[in-house]
Design an enzyme around this catalytic site. Sequence first.
Site, mmCIF file in Angstrom:
data_model
loop_
_atom_site.group_PDB
_atom_site.id
_atom_site.type_symbol
_atom_site.label_atom_id
_atom_site.label_comp_id
_atom_site.label_asym_id
_atom_site.label_seq_id
_atom_site.Cartn_x
_atom_site.Cartn_y
_atom_site.Cartn_z
ATOM 1 N N HIS A 405 -54.085 10.842 21.273
ATOM 2 C CA HIS A 405 -54.072 9.439 21.685
ATOM 3 C C HIS A 405 -55.499 8.895 21.828
ATOM 4 O O HIS A 405 -55.932 8.521 22.914
ATOM 5 C CB HIS A 405 -53.290 9.281 22.993
ATOM 6 C CG HIS A 405 -51.814 9.344 22.793
ATOM 7 N ND1 HIS A 405 -51.049 10.447 23.114
ATOM 8 C CD2 HIS A 405 -50.947 8.432 22.285
ATOM 9 C CE1 HIS A 405 -49.771 10.205 22.821
ATOM 10 N NE2 HIS A 405 -49.684 8.998 22.320
ATOM 11 N N SER A 407 -58.695 6.467 19.492
ATOM 12 C CA SER A 407 -58.666 5.211 18.729
ATOM 13 C C SER A 407 -58.289 5.438 17.266
ATOM 14 O O SER A 407 -57.927 4.496 16.567
ATOM 15 C CB SER A 407 -60.002 4.480 18.854
ATOM 16 O OG SER A 407 -61.005 5.160 18.131
ATOM 17 N N HIS A 445 -51.892 -0.792 21.618
ATOM 18 C CA HIS A 445 -50.654 -0.252 22.181
ATOM 19 C C HIS A 445 -50.816 1.037 22.999
ATOM 20 O O HIS A 445 -49.937 1.357 23.792
ATOM 21 C CB HIS A 445 -49.606 -0.046 21.077
ATOM 22 C CG HIS A 445 -49.711 1.285 20.414
ATOM 23 N ND1 HIS A 445 -50.638 1.565 19.451
ATOM 24 C CD2 HIS A 445 -49.021 2.430 20.614
ATOM 25 C CE1 HIS A 445 -50.510 2.811 19.066
ATOM 26 N NE2 HIS A 445 -49.537 3.376 19.752
ATOM 27 N N GLN A 620 -41.982 20.400 15.073
ATOM 28 C CA GLN A 620 -41.961 19.278 14.129
ATOM 29 C C GLN A 620 -40.572 19.070 13.532
ATOM 30 O O GLN A 620 -40.123 17.935 13.351
ATOM 31 C CB GLN A 620 -43.012 19.482 13.024
ATOM 32 C CG GLN A 620 -44.440 19.350 13.528
ATOM 33 C CD GLN A 620 -44.674 18.035 14.274
ATOM 34 O OE1 GLN A 620 -44.502 16.955 13.736
ATOM 35 N NE2 GLN A 620 -45.040 18.124 15.553
HETATM 36 P P1 AMP Z 1 -47.137 6.715 21.700
HETATM 37 O O1 AMP Z 1 -47.578 7.388 22.965
HETATM 38 O O2 AMP Z 1 -47.080 5.217 21.815
HETATM 39 O O3 AMP Z 1 -47.951 7.138 20.516
HETATM 40 O O4 AMP Z 1 -45.600 7.130 21.490
HETATM 41 C C1 AMP Z 1 -45.130 8.019 20.515
HETATM 42 C C2 AMP Z 1 -44.620 9.285 21.112
HETATM 43 O O5 AMP Z 1 -44.188 10.173 20.102
HETATM 44 C C3 AMP Z 1 -45.705 9.983 21.883
HETATM 45 O O6 AMP Z 1 -45.205 10.424 23.096
HETATM 46 C C4 AMP Z 1 -46.097 11.142 21.018
HETATM 47 O O7 AMP Z 1 -46.450 12.203 21.805
HETATM 48 C C5 AMP Z 1 -44.841 11.425 20.230
HETATM 49 N N1 AMP Z 1 -45.165 11.936 18.884
HETATM 50 C C6 AMP Z 1 -45.744 11.248 17.898
HETATM 51 N N2 AMP Z 1 -45.885 12.028 16.798
HETATM 52 C C7 AMP Z 1 -45.367 13.233 17.110
HETATM 53 C C8 AMP Z 1 -45.198 14.455 16.390
HETATM 54 N N3 AMP Z 1 -45.603 14.594 15.124
HETATM 55 N N4 AMP Z 1 -44.611 15.478 17.028
HETATM 56 C C9 AMP Z 1 -44.184 15.370 18.294
HETATM 57 N N5 AMP Z 1 -44.313 14.239 19.035
HETATM 58 C C10 AMP Z 1 -44.896 13.171 18.441
HETATM 59 ZN ZN ZN Z 2 -48.948 5.383 19.975
#
Ligand code: AMP
Ligand code: ZN
Length: 671
Positions: A405, A407, A445, A620
């Site tokens: 998380h 940039s 976001h 995954q």
């Molecule tokens: P955000 O925090 O807005 O990016 O929300 C997306 C969520 O999906 C987050 O909690 C990430 O940890 C999760 N996420 C995104 N990509 C993956 C991935 N490839 N494997 C597991 N979790 C994921």
């Molecule tokens: Zn995100």
Amino acid sequence: MPLKSHGLTQARGYVKVCCLVGGCMCTLSDCVRVCVRTVSPLTGTVLLVFAKEDSQNNGFCWACEKANFRCNVARTPEAALECFKEKHHDLVIIDHRHSRYFDAESLCREVLLIHFYLNGFVDLFGVCCCRPDREEASVMPLIKSGFNRRYVENANMMACYNELLQLERGEVLAQFKLRACNAIFTALEQSQEAIEITNEDQVIQVGFNYSVVVEFVLMFPGSSQRRHSSMARIHSMTIEAPITKVINIINAAQESSPMPVAEALDRVLEILRTTELYSPQLGTKEEDPHTNDLVGGLMTDGLRRLSGNEYIFAAKQPHLPSHLAMPLSLNDIPPHVAQTMENEDSWDFDIFNLETACLKRPLTYLGLKIFSRFGVCEFLSCPEATLRSWLQGIEANYHSTNSYHNSSHAADVLHATAYFLCKERVKQSLEQIDEVAALIAATVHDVDHPGRTNSFLCNAGSELAILYNDTAVLESHHAALAFQITTRDDKCNIFRNMERNEYRTLRQAIIDMVLATEMTKHFEHVNKFVNSINKPLAGIGDEESVKGILTSPDNRILVKRMLIKCADISNPCRPLELCIEWAGRISEEYFAQTDEEKRQSLPVVMPVFDRNTCSIPKSQISFIDYFITDMFDAWDAFADLPNLMQHLDNNFKYWKGLDERKLHSLRPPPE
Ligand code: AMP
Ligand code: ZN
């Protein structure tokens, strides 16, 4: 719909529902059938289904005449159904004495089914059967078939007459009550004013025999003047809640439904009473621990919360970048950075090349390029210098120490958002203000993301969790902070020159999209999108209707939510190498959280993400199976994204391949 033509008259600012003597059947909308009438005289319609004319048949015919009921006689089930479809009787009496002529129980079921279709719901309905006296026999099979009453064979005319009266006062009257109730709900829906329930002579019917209606009238006591009070408005609003109406109708229908229908309706009510109609219930545990942990970790707000152990939030004050004044415009972008962005309009664009070239500040550079492509500065009437400062300010508040998380993730989501905005269907649906909102929402976001999940913050009793009451903690913070950063300093206030109303609309759209990235609402957003957009689109062909669905304000909101959600978790649909890199980064961030949870004796939210034991391929596979496949199937059906679906398929096979070889790592070991 003009009220007058349906027995409803408008006078002195009130809508009057006239309870007509003799009955009035009117349809106020396609699905609401209204019958309002007073208790007497008896004017119902009766269908007698008797294979042969005999004394019993004649007894009922005579009784109908005496009771002033209109009566039809049918000799076969086919004739009975035909006649019922046409006349829709209040009472049906079926001869159950001779099974050799026809099967009375299945005829009863068919009659009820037609009644259901005609009315739109299973309301109270009088169905009686006529049987020889068999005291030992249970009435249960008859009730199960839908009969309300058993009439023991008796051709005596007075006995038939009495039976008709009892049926009329019981089932049929109850049915009228229900319909009267519906008439009033419908009138309420059509009118902003208070409703009076009167008889033909305009006398308000407070004491009459419709218990449901009486309750309603009592909500508006006193003179007609007082009915304009806010009380009336509050009550009419309560009644108008569609779910209340639905529950009332089902409750009333249950009272006289056959057992299986009543039980099924109980289950329907149970579901309707939950607030989360669009979210699947997560009660039952998945077999797979990876899915369990992802679901538990991403879709709850730390229900396993412990007190104490305050999580020290990294950035309490928004960070001010020291290089805000640094001159940078599209023309100033260093050539080697510009080169890495040449194919930024392609899905296969490599964000990690840009990340390296610009020393981990990809959001500002990519933002400048993409915002310029969409004419954002022109739309906002904002100088490019302000946009540049804003991008730098936002990017500075992403934590470069987070492995996922940071940039680069925001830049990646911005890239996916811009890509989706160019899809034909999306362009047809959205206006420029929506595009601008989407690009800004993608940029901000995850701003100030601490690299920990909502569950972690709640468990740790962090300041943010307390501030936002354990509800959408991070997403609320991202949205709020974004506006703080933007508006605290004119130098980076990209909204400064906007007209007030337009700003409010834009702000609302941005907040809505950022909040939509919260994973507890994942299925709600996907299901709403499928039900309100994909399914209706699949059912029609003409352009006018398609346009109507795509551009309705409610649907535009759903499209934007789906768009940012798909952009946010599109990494499994990127080309394999990029997909692997993102999987490595998110796994590392989860591992770091587990490490910290153990260190601080906090509940471990996702135990499978333990760096010593985790199978990344399995995690995954679970993530794709549970969150990605259905969502992208729906998004692809809407926006047409064959390349993404192909990558998703390849990537899934890649993880499966590793898993089949029992490998836990991101890549197979070198040969
Ligand atoms: P955000 O925090 O807005 O990016 O929300 C997306 C969520 O999906 C987050 O909690 C990430 O940890 C999760 N996420 C995104 N990509 C993956 C991935 N490839 N494997 C597991 N979790 C994921
Ligand atoms: Zn995100």
